[in-house]
Design an enzyme around this catalytic site. Structure first.
Site: not given
Ligand code: VG1
Ligand code: CO
Length: 553
Positions: A118-119, A283, A285, A287-288, A382
């Site tokens: 992800s991010h 981000d 992938d 989804d953000r 998302k």
């Molecule tokens: C973080 C965010 C959460 C989100 C997750 C995955 O998790 O707080 O709201 O769903 O990332 O996002 P954490 O446990 O680090 O707080 V991402 O864009 O995987 O796909």
């Molecule tokens: Co993501």
């Protein structure tokens, strides 16, 4: 070509977190590490003979290697077919779309595998991740991720096909043993779905006939090709609307995290005196989403509330909304909209997997998280570009600036002044001890008066899924104050180094004059007293050695 059965020994650190298994690339490169996890997914599913899976990732370092391994292991395990994105690229929302659309026609489609952290940054010294999604297109629920984890502890063998590398760069059908591999256009199905939800005609007209200017920052991550197709090709926004549109294995050295810190290039464009009217970023992938106006930041909390309040303007939601949901640390802005619309609002633990049942049962239509995540019943993830299109559609209809839309919303519904403080890479034992102390003190904190703030409830958030009755406990310590303010503490489940403590701070304001005043003030100033309390109540300095957060959102 032969199927090989390889003897392996278990790793003990493969428990999926908030969103799949995330580790350093070097961890994934250990002997059999990826193979063990993939075989454990297959083992947890019971049988995979004859099933179809969707496969793709965000293009980060190790994406291609992992895809080759997964294809060969799937073939050796009896999977009938894999649908894979060209060049191994698929955004998370695109995987969700493909699972759902293919499943409509073919019920052998059982789910998908997404390769992304992800991010988190990418590259040989950065992060990689793998996540399993189920047949509704959404992240596997805890029951399945726990079963996968159990399998990783018990694994002794895995199966893999011995073969040369499979060409995933050209669209078309290939064969690996008895398994079919369908390499597809990564973008088309997703872009087509977006056209069914939003009024592309209205947006196109607005982009062409008004002085409205907009930029989308793909951060060298997976959304580049999607954004170019949707904004520049289908909506005819000028070429160059999409910034950093080429996916790179290391995201150009940056964090593909759409926030004010990591998308600073876009932020400075937006802050220029003659800057554009609308800016957005996504981000790694896809989804953000981050939404910006000219010299204006829209918090994800407000964005969710505003999309909900204006949903019926948009074709895909013209029929109205069944209900809304937000994760627990997300601000209460969306609750106000639900109340005004007379529809339910659910509060779930952090992580998209908790929205799946509510969406499947049609209890909700839109949902979101404070962490730049927003989406709807159109898929089970998302969806960054979806949120950007939703905003574009609303702006094209209202023909107002982003700031005017947000301020009008606050004046109508009230404002939830909000910030998140992240203490990153702190000592794991210290962070866990901090949470343990809060948990132990919860009943003492209950009813306490701190300056102007009186605690109405302090607890460790637990969630009972209204659809299947499953219970998820220890989801974060929350302090609810009698005046509606909140402080929430939880540890991140996506980091790969030490621990990250997240502190979420919120102060509602319904007085019109005070809302007007708040527009010119900084959030950190308005929330100063609560911020101080957040440090002292949890003894943050004592447990982490930190007096200030690393990232403030
Ligand atoms: C973080 C965010 C959460 C989100 C997750 C995955 O998790 O707080 O709201 O769903 O990332 O996002 P954490 O446990 O680090 O707080 V991402 O864009 O995987 O796909
Ligand atoms: Co993501």
């Amino acid at each position: 070509m032969t199927i090989k059965e390889i003897t392996t020994s278990a790793y003990t650190d493969q428990r999926p977190g908030t969103s799949g298994l995330r580790k350093k690339v070097t961890v994934f490169q250990q002997e059999n590490y990826l193979e063990n996890f993939v075989q454990s997914i297959f083992n947890a599913l019971g049988t995979v003979t004859g099933i179809t899976l969707v496969l793709g990732g965000d293009g980060r370092y190790f994406n291609r290697e992992a895809i080759q391994v997964i294809l060969k292991m799937a073939a050796a395990n009896g999977v009938a077919k894999i649908i894979v994105g060209q060049n191994g690229l698929l955004s998370t929302p695109a995987v969700s779309t493909l699972i759902r659309q293919h499943r409509k026609r073919d019920n052998s489609v059982q789910g998908g595998i997404i390769l992304s952290a992800s991010h988190n940054p990418g590259g040989p010294d950065a992060d990689f991740g793998i996540k399993y999604n189920i047949d509704n297109g959404g992240p596997a629920p805890e029951k399945i991720t726990e079963a996968i984890f159990q399998q990783t502890l018990e694994i002794t063998h895995y199966k893999i096909f011995e073969s040369a590398a499979i060409d995933i760069d050209h669209i078309g059908e290939k064969q690996l043993g008895k398994m079919e591999i369908q390499v597809i256009d990564s973008v088309k199905d997703y872009a087509d779905l977006m056209e069914t939800l939003f009024d592309f005609e209205v947006i196109r007209h607005y982009l062409q006939t008004s002085p409205f200017r907009f930029y989308f920052d793909a951060m060298h991550a997976v959304t580049g090709p999607y954004a170019i197709e949707i904004f520049e090709h289908r909506l005819l926004a000028p070429v160059g609307t999409v910034l950093r549109g080429t996916p790179l294995a290391d995201f150009g050295g940056g964090h593909p995290d759409p926030n004010l810190v990591y998308a600073s290039q876009l932020v400075s464009k937006m802050n220029a005196t003659d800057g554009p009217d609308f800016g957005a970023a996504s981000d790694g992938d896809g989804d953000r989403n981050m939404i910006l106006g000219h010299q204006f930041f829209v918090t994800p909390n407000d964005s969710l509330a505003i999309l909900a309040a204006n949903a019926t303007l948009v074709p895909g939601y013209a029929q109205g909304l069944a209900g809304l949901a937000r994760s627990m640390p997300t601000s209460q802005a969306v609750d106000r909209v639900a109340k005004a619309l007379g529809i339910p609002c659910y509060e779930t633990p952090t992580g998209w997997k908790f929205f799946g049942n509510l969406l499947d049962a049609e209890k909700i239509t839109l949902c979101g998280e404070e962490s730049f995540g927003t989406s709807s019943a159109h898929i089970r993830e998302k969806d960054g570009l979806w949120a950007v299109l939703f905003w574009l559609n609303i702006l094209a209809i209202k023909q107002q600036s982003v700031a005017d839309v947000v301020i009008a919303h606050w004046l109508h519904y009230g404002r939830d002044i909000y910030t998140r403080h992240d203490y990153e890479k702190v000592n794991k034992e210290g962070a866990e001890a901090l949470m343990a102390q809060l948990r132990a003190n919860a009943s003492k904190i209950n009813g306490q008066q701190y300056g102007d703030y009186e605690v109405r409830l302090c607890d460790d958030f637990a969630y009972t899924d209204p659809v299947d009755g499953s219970v998820s406990s220890h989801q974060g310590i929350r302090l609810l104050f009698t005046n509606g303010a909140r402080i929430v503490y939880r540890l991140s489940g996506t980091g790969t180094e030490g621990a990250t403590l997240r502190v979420y701070i919120e102060q509602p304001e319904t007085d019109e004059t005070k809302i007007q005043q708040s527009i010119a003030q900084s959030t950190q100033t308005i929330l100063a007293e609560l911020i101080k309390l957040s440090l002292s109540i949890a003894d943050i300095e004592q447990f982490t050695g930190r007096t200030q957060p690393d990232v403030i959102t």
